[in-house]
Design a protein around this motif. Structure first.
Motif, mmCIF file in Angstrom:
data_model
loop_
_atom_site.group_PDB
_atom_site.id
_atom_site.type_symbol
_atom_site.label_atom_id
_atom_site.label_comp_id
_atom_site.label_asym_id
_atom_site.label_seq_id
_atom_site.Cartn_x
_atom_site.Cartn_y
_atom_site.Cartn_z
ATOM 1 N N PHE A 199 9.387 9.824 6.761
ATOM 2 C CA PHE A 199 9.576 8.373 6.660
ATOM 3 C C PHE A 199 8.375 7.716 5.988
ATOM 4 C CE2 PHE A 199 8.927 4.103 8.400
ATOM 5 C CZ PHE A 199 10.128 3.495 8.026
ATOM 6 N N GLY A 200 7.163 8.164 6.346
ATOM 7 C CA GLY A 200 5.952 7.588 5.759
ATOM 8 C C GLY A 200 5.889 7.802 4.260
ATOM 9 N N LEU A 201 6.231 9.018 3.818
ATOM 10 C CA LEU A 201 6.214 9.308 2.377
ATOM 11 C C LEU A 201 7.256 8.454 1.648
ATOM 12 C CD1 LEU A 201 5.846 13.211 2.453
ATOM 13 C CD2 LEU A 201 4.097 11.533 1.799
ATOM 14 N N TYR A 202 8.410 8.266 2.302
ATOM 15 C CA TYR A 202 9.450 7.440 1.685
ATOM 16 C C TYR A 202 9.016 5.979 1.621
ATOM 17 C CZ TYR A 202 13.868 4.953 1.154
ATOM 18 O OH TYR A 202 14.865 4.113 0.722
ATOM 19 N N PHE A 203 8.415 5.492 2.715
ATOM 20 C CA PHE A 203 8.037 4.081 2.796
ATOM 21 C C PHE A 203 6.925 3.745 1.811
ATOM 22 C CE2 PHE A 203 5.789 0.449 4.612
ATOM 23 C CZ PHE A 203 6.843 -0.433 4.834
ATOM 24 N N PHE A 204 5.959 4.697 1.654
ATOM 25 C CA PHE A 204 4.817 4.422 0.766
ATOM 26 C C PHE A 204 4.971 5.116 -0.589
ATOM 27 C CE2 PHE A 204 2.969 3.699 4.978
ATOM 28 C CZ PHE A 204 2.342 2.483 4.773
ATOM 29 N N PHE A 205 6.226 5.413 -0.942
ATOM 30 C CA PHE A 205 6.445 6.080 -2.220
ATOM 31 C C PHE A 205 5.907 5.232 -3.374
ATOM 32 C CE2 PHE A 205 8.974 7.265 -5.941
ATOM 33 C CZ PHE A 205 8.785 8.642 -5.920
ATOM 34 N N GLY A 206 5.108 5.844 -4.217
ATOM 35 C CA GLY A 206 4.468 5.128 -5.325
ATOM 36 C C GLY A 206 3.027 4.789 -5.037
ATOM 37 N N ASN A 207 2.639 4.739 -3.761
ATOM 38 C CA ASN A 207 1.246 4.487 -3.373
ATOM 39 C C ASN A 207 0.586 5.849 -3.160
ATOM 40 O OD1 ASN A 207 -1.183 3.900 -2.128
ATOM 41 N ND2 ASN A 207 -0.348 2.173 -0.955
ATOM 42 N N SER A 208 -0.077 6.333 -4.229
ATOM 43 C CA SER A 208 -0.584 7.708 -4.209
ATOM 44 C C SER A 208 -1.600 7.931 -3.093
ATOM 45 C CB SER A 208 -1.208 8.060 -5.560
ATOM 46 O OG SER A 208 -2.239 7.149 -5.882
ATOM 47 N N LYS A 209 -2.515 6.980 -2.870
ATOM 48 C CA LYS A 209 -3.537 7.151 -1.834
ATOM 49 C C LYS A 209 -2.901 7.269 -0.448
ATOM 50 C CE LYS A 209 -7.361 4.854 -4.221
ATOM 51 N NZ LYS A 209 -8.352 3.735 -4.170
ATOM 52 N N ALA A 210 -1.939 6.393 -0.170
ATOM 53 C CA ALA A 210 -1.274 6.426 1.132
ATOM 54 C C ALA A 210 -0.481 7.722 1.306
ATOM 55 C CB ALA A 210 -0.351 5.229 1.278
ATOM 56 N N MET A 211 0.192 8.136 0.221
ATOM 57 C CA MET A 211 0.987 9.354 0.296
ATOM 58 C C MET A 211 0.108 10.588 0.531
ATOM 59 S SD MET A 211 3.941 8.768 -2.617
ATOM 60 C CE MET A 211 4.736 10.315 -2.217
ATOM 61 N N ILE A 212 -1.051 10.613 -0.142
ATOM 62 C CA ILE A 212 -1.980 11.737 0.044
ATOM 63 C C ILE A 212 -2.506 11.758 1.477
ATOM 64 C CG2 ILE A 212 -4.245 12.644 -0.600
ATOM 65 C CD1 ILE A 212 -3.623 11.695 -3.475
ATOM 66 N N ALA A 213 -2.870 10.573 1.980
ATOM 67 C CA ALA A 213 -3.394 10.469 3.353
ATOM 68 C C ALA A 213 -2.345 10.914 4.371
ATOM 69 C CB ALA A 213 -3.846 9.046 3.637
ATOM 70 N N ILE A 214 -1.111 10.419 4.197
ATOM 71 C CA ILE A 214 -0.020 10.795 5.111
ATOM 72 C C ILE A 214 0.235 12.311 5.051
ATOM 73 C CG2 ILE A 214 2.460 10.585 5.518
ATOM 74 C CD1 ILE A 214 2.198 7.656 4.619
ATOM 75 N N SER A 215 0.233 12.849 3.834
ATOM 76 C CA SER A 215 0.493 14.281 3.660
ATOM 77 C C SER A 215 -0.578 15.128 4.351
ATOM 78 C CB SER A 215 0.557 14.638 2.176
ATOM 79 O OG SER A 215 1.618 13.950 1.548
#
Length: 593
Positions: A42-58
C-alpha cells in the motif's frame, strides 16, 4: 528420589500448555507478516512517483519483513522442539508399562559370533537394546551398540557416577534428545570426518591476497565511475576480467563446493548439541573429561561449528545468480569462500572427530542414564575384590514385569561352576539370561534389577543358542563345536590374563546321549582347569555326578510339580539335583502322544 511416572506426567502437562501458547504466537506472527506485507504494498502504491519515500518504505519494510520471517522461523523451531519433548515423555510412560516393541530393534547389530550378545537377546525384537535405546542420531546409536558389546571391566565406578549424574538431570537430557531428534542430515558424521581428514588444500596463501587486492581495486573503480572520474567502459572491462579470473578457479571451487555441501546441514544443526554440552556443569570425572575434549584455547566448539556453518552457507550463495555474477566479477567471491573453507579445515581437522565423538557419547549416555532414572529401585553394583564374583539379592530380569517376575538370590565364588538342572520351562534359560544381562549391565555402569548386587568385575562369554547354516554348509553340531572352540580359545590362561564368566545352556546338544555325557564331562573339566567361573544348564543328570570329583562344582536346580493334573513352577533356584522332569507329562497333556 524423583518418581519417573510423576515426572513424565507433569512434563507432558507443562509442555502441552507451552505448545498451546506457541501455536497462538505463530498464528499472530503469520497475521503480522501479512499486515506488514500489505502495508508495504500500500505504501509503495500511495507514494508511487516519490522516489525517496518509495526507497525508504522498501528498505524499512524489507528489513522489518526479514525480521518477522526470522522470528517466525524461531517460533516454528520452538514449537517443533516442544512437540518432540511431549513425544519423549509419552514414550517413557509407555515403556514404563513395558510397551516398547514399537521402538528401534537394532536388528543390524545381531551377531551370532559375538561373545554374548546373540545369546542374551541384546539386539532384535523384544531385546534389551530396544527397551533402553533413546539415541536420536546415528552416531549415538552406534556408540550405544559399542558400549553394550565391548565387554570391558575397567572404570566401572566412574561409569556409575556419570550415569547417576546424568540420571539426576532429566530436563537437560530430554532437551538434548529433543534437539538431536530434530537433526536431519543426509550424510553421516563419519563421512564428513573422512572428507575433512582426507582433504588436501588446492588454494595457496596468495589466493587470499589476490581476492583482497582485487576487491579493493573493484571498489575503487566503482567509486571513480560513480563520480564520473573514470569511464564506464573501464568498469565493464574490469567486470569481464573478474569473471575470467573466477573461471580459472572454477573447477577447484566446484570440487570444494560439492563436498562442502554435504557437510553444511550437519554443522548447522550439530553446533546446537555442542552448545548444550558446553552450557552445563558436571561433577563426575568422565563427563568432565568429555567436556574438556571439546574445549579449545580461544573459542567454544559450538561457536567453531557455527562459524563453519556460516562459511558453508556463504559458499552456497553462489547459486544465487545476482551474487554469482556480480560477487565473482568484482570480489572473486567463490574463491574467497573456498579459501575460507580450506583454512577452517586446516585449523580444526584434528578436532572435528573428537567433537563428533563427544556428541555421540552424550547421545548414547542419555539412554543409559534414562534406565537409571526409570528404575530408582534398581541397585548399582558394589564393586569389590575377594573370593566372591557375584553376591546378589532378589536378582531379576529387567524386561519382565515386576508383578510377574520371580527374583532369585545368587552367590558364586571365583573359579566355581554351577551345574543347573530342571524341567522344561522351569526357568533355567531365563535365569542364565538374567545373570548374563546383569553382568553386562554392571560392566557398563548401569544399575541392576536386584535389591543388592556385590560384584567382582569379570568378562562374560556365553553359548546358549546355536544354529546350523545351509549357506555355510555347517551342521548344528559343527556350529556348536565352533562355538565351544571359540570359548576355549578365549578362556585359555596362556592366551589371555582376563577372567571370564562362562554361561552354557546344554553342552553338545547335537550328538547322542553317550557321546554327550562323555564329551560334556571332559569339557566341564577343561572349564574348571581354566580358572574360569560360570553356570552350565543341562538336562543330562549324569553330568551332576562330577560334583563328587571336583570341589569347584555345585549342583542347583529349578523344580516343577504336577498338582491336580496341572504343571506348576515356582522359578526358584534350589541347591541339589532336579528329580522331576515334565516332557512326558506335557506330551500327554497336549495330546501329542
Amino acid at each position: 528420589m524423583q518418581d519417573p511416572l510423576e515426572f513424565y506426567t507433569h512434563s507432558i502437562q507443562h509442555f502441552e500448555e507451552e505448545l498451546r501458547k506457541l501455536k497462538k504466537q505463530l498464528a499472530a506472527s503469520s497475521t503480522i507478516r501479512l499486515v506488514v506485507f500489505l502495508a508495504i504494498g500500500f505504501g509503495l502504491y500511495f507514494f508511487f512517483g516519490n522516489s525517496k519515500a518509495m526507497i525508504a518504505i522498501s528498505l524499512i519494510g524489507f528489513a522489518l519483513f526479514l525480521y518477522l520471517v526470522s522470528r517466525h522461523t524461531d517460533l516454528q523451531y520452538k514449537r517443533d522442539l516442544v512437540a518432540q519433548l511431549i513425544t519423549i515423555n509419552r514414550t517413557e510412560i509407555q515403556v514404563l508399562q513395558r510397551d516398547y516393541l514399537f521402538l528401534d530393534e537394532g536388528n543390524e547389530f545381531v551377531d551370532p559370533t559375538h561373545a554374548y550378545s546373540y545369546d542374551i537377546d541384546l539386539f532384535g525384537r523384544g531385546s534389551f537394546f530396544q527397551y533402553i535405546n533413546r539415541t536420536s542420531i546415528q552416531e549415538g546409536r552406534k556408540q550405544l551398540f559399542k558400549t553394550l558389546t565391548e565387554n570391558v571391566i575397567d572404570t566401572i565406578e566412574q561409569k556409575q557416577e556419570a550415569i547417576k549424574e546424568l540420571a539426576s538431570k532429566p530436563t537437560w537430557r530430554q532437551r538434548f534428545s529433543a534437539i538431536a531428534s530434530l537433526v536431519k542430515v543426509q550424510h553421516t558424521a563419519e563421512d564428513i570426518v573422512k572428507w575433512i581428514h582426507n582433504y588436501r588444500p588446492v588454494f595457496s596463501k596468495y589466493t587470499r591476497f589476490l581476492s583482497a587486492v582485487f576487491s579493493i581495486i573493484s571498489l575503487a573503480i566503482i567509486a571513480l565511475v560513480s563520480f564520473n572520474l573514470l569511464d564506464f567502459n573501464i568498469l565493464v572491462i574490469w567486470f569481464f576480467i573478474g569473471l575470467s579470473v573466477t573461471g580459472a578457479f572454477l573447477k577447484r571451487v566446484n570440487i570444494i563446493y560439492r563436498d562442502a555441501d554435504k557437510a553444511k546441514d550437519t554443522f548447522k544443526q550439530y553446533h546446537q548439541l555442542l552448545n548444550e554440552i558446553e552450557s552445563i556443569s558436571f561433577n563426575s570425572q568422565i563427563l568432565q573429561e568429555k567436556q574438556a575434549a571439546i574445549k579449545t584455547e580461544t573459542k567454544k566448539a559450538s561457536a567453531i561449528f557455527a562459524s563453519f556453518s556460516k562459511i558453508l552457507d556463504a559458499l552456497d550463495q553462489r547459486n544465487n545468480v545476482f551474487i554469482a555474477i556480480l560477487g565473482n566479477a568484482f570480489f572473486l567471491r567463490d574463491t574467497q569462500q573456498a579459501y575460507k573453507v580450506e583454512q577452517w579445515i586446516k585449523t580444526y581437522s584434528d578436532n572435528v572427530e573428537n567433537w563428533f565423538e563427544v556428541i555421540a557419547f552424550f547421545d548414547a549416555q542419555n539412554s543409559l542414564s534414562n534406565v537409571a532414572f526409570n528404575h530408582p529401585n534398581y541397585s548399582f553394583p558394589v564393586i569389590q575384590q575377594g573370593d566372591a564374583i557375584l553376591n546378589t539379592k532378589q536378582l531379576g530380569h529387567p524386561l519382565l514385569k515386576s508383578g510377574q517376575r520371580v527374583d532369585n538370590d545368587y552367590f558364586i565364588k571365583q573359579e566355581e561352576f554351577f551345574i543347573i538342572t530342571g524341567a522344561n520351562m522351569a526357568g533355567k534359560s531365563t535365569f542364565l539370561r538374567t545373570v548374563s544381562l546383569s553382568i553386562v549391565m554392571a560392566n557398563i555402569g548401569l544399575p541392576v534389577c536386584a535389591k543388592s548386587y556385590n560384584y567382582n568385575p569379570i568378562q562374560l562369554i556365553t553359548s546358549m543358542r546355536t544354529s546350523d547354516s545351509l549357506a555355510d554348509d555347517a551342521s548344528y553340531f559343527f556350529s556348536e563345536l565352533k562355538r565351544l572352540k571359540f570359548i576355549v580359545d578365549k578362556i585359555n590362561p596362556k592366551a589371555s590374563e582376563n577372567k571370564y564368566f562362562v554361561i552354557l545352556d546344554e553342552i553338545l546338544k547335537g550328538t547322542n546321549s553317550t557321546d554327550k555325557a562323555i564329551g560334556s564331562k571332559k569339557f566341564v573339566e577343561k572349564l574348571v582347569a581354566s580358572n574360569s567361573t560360570g553356570i552350565i544348564a543341562t538336562h543330562d543328570l549324569s553330568l551332576c555326578e562330577i560334583e563328587k570329583e571336583l570341589p569347584q562344582i555345585q549342583n542347583y536346580y529349578f523344580d516343577a510339580e504336577i498338582i491336580h493334573d496341572e504343571l506348576h513352577f515356582d522359578y526358584k533356584l534350589k541347591q541339589g539335583i532336579c528329580k522331576n522332569m515334565n516332557a512326558s507329562f506335557l506330551l500327554k497333556k497336549m495330546e501329542i502322544v
